[in-house]
Write an enzyme that holds these catalytic residues in place. Structure first.
Site, PDB file in Angstrom:
ATOM      1  N   HIS A  65       0.854  -1.191   0.000  1.00  0.00           N
ATOM      2  CA  HIS A  65       0.000   0.000   0.000  1.00  0.00           C
ATOM      3  C   HIS A  65       0.890   1.242   0.000  1.00  0.00           C
ATOM      4  O   HIS A  65       0.743   2.107  -0.850  1.00  0.00           O
ATOM      5  CB  HIS A  65      -0.927  -0.018   1.220  1.00  0.00           C
ATOM      6  N   HIS A 106      -0.195   8.193  -6.362  1.00  0.00           N
ATOM      7  CA  HIS A 106      -0.859   8.704  -5.163  1.00  0.00           C
ATOM      8  C   HIS A 106       0.069   8.645  -3.953  1.00  0.00           C
ATOM      9  O   HIS A 106       0.178   9.616  -3.197  1.00  0.00           O
ATOM     10  CB  HIS A 106      -2.122   7.894  -4.886  1.00  0.00           C
ATOM     11  N   GLU A 107       0.732   7.512  -3.774  1.00  0.00           N
ATOM     12  CA  GLU A 107       1.590   7.331  -2.606  1.00  0.00           C
ATOM     13  C   GLU A 107       2.800   8.254  -2.652  1.00  0.00           C
ATOM     14  O   GLU A 107       3.235   8.775  -1.618  1.00  0.00           O
ATOM     15  CB  GLU A 107       2.026   5.872  -2.497  1.00  0.00           C
ATOM     16  N   HIS A 111       2.744  10.718   0.426  1.00  0.00           N
ATOM     17  CA  HIS A 111       3.680  10.285   1.460  1.00  0.00           C
ATOM     18  C   HIS A 111       5.155  10.420   1.052  1.00  0.00           C
ATOM     19  O   HIS A 111       5.985  10.870   1.836  1.00  0.00           O
ATOM     20  CB  HIS A 111       3.400   8.824   1.846  1.00  0.00           C
TER      21      HIS A 111
END
Length: 213
Positions: A65, A106-107, A111
């Site tokens: 994830h 997205h990650e 992040h």
């Protein structure tokens, strides 16, 4: 009735509510305390996202994830550089570790940009983190039981990763269905004890582990 005083009191209450709801102040990129490596149980994700690219009969079990910078006292930095984009080389490298390109982008945006690393080094760190954590044989695709207690899942991970310790991970559920596991790692990508902000979120008793898709 003193309307001016009444409105003043209301304003003070509203100001207090806004102050209490304000998020923790975000530090500069790279200024965080530890990482969480999040591994999603793909069949659970695919129950609600059947048309997603990772849900096309690939038989995934646990998939990456993300690798998330975290603050020890709770919270995390997010979206530290809205202008940052992944190069073609980064996309190719990320395709080897993330199940979909959309998740990779997205990650990185949410992040990775807060890690203090450029995209290439962040992806290398993510790959190293993935290699650090061994998935228990009992939780490999096509081998996992349909039901298991969350404590048993954590125990299997600790057995497969002796350096993890008793407080190095959390099991996350959606209702009574396994969703993901989160492993705490130091900034040097070694196993670390999780603070209170990272804890298991499953009901007691057996939880369902959906079959592969």
């Amino acid at each position: 009735m003193n309307c001016k005083a009444t409105w003043m009191a209301i304003c003070l209450v509203l100001a207090s509510m806004v102050t209490q709801a304000a998020p923790r102040e975000q530090r500069a990129a790279g200024d965080f305390d530890f990482y969480v490596l999040s591994l999603s149980w793909s069949p659970t994700f695919c129950l609600t996202h059947p048309g997603n690219e990772q849900c096309t009969g690939k038989g995934y079990g646990f998939v990456l994830h993300g690798l998330w910078p975290q603050y020890a006292k709770g919270g995390w930095p997010a979206s530290c550089d809205a202008r940052s984009r992944l190069s073609a080389e980064d996309l190719a490298k990320g395709a080897l570790i993330f199940p979909t390109q959309a998740l990779l982008k997205h990650e990185w945006a949410k992040h990775g940009t807060c890690s203090g690393l450029d995209a290439s080094r962040y992806l290398e760190a993510t790959d190293t983190a993935l290699a650090t954590v061994h998935i228990p044989q009992q939780l490999q695709p096509f081998n996992v039981p349909n039901y298991m207690d969350a404590g048993e899942i954590a125990a299997l991970f600790r057995q497969s990763n002796p350096a993890m310790g008793n407080h190095g991970m959390a099991v996350i559920c959606k209702g009574k269905v396994l969703s993901e596991v989160r492993v705490c790692l130091s900034k040097e990508l070694r196993f670390a004890g999780c603070p209170k902000s990272v804890k298991s979120q499953c009901r007691g008793g057996d939880i369902r582990i959906p079959v592969q898709r």
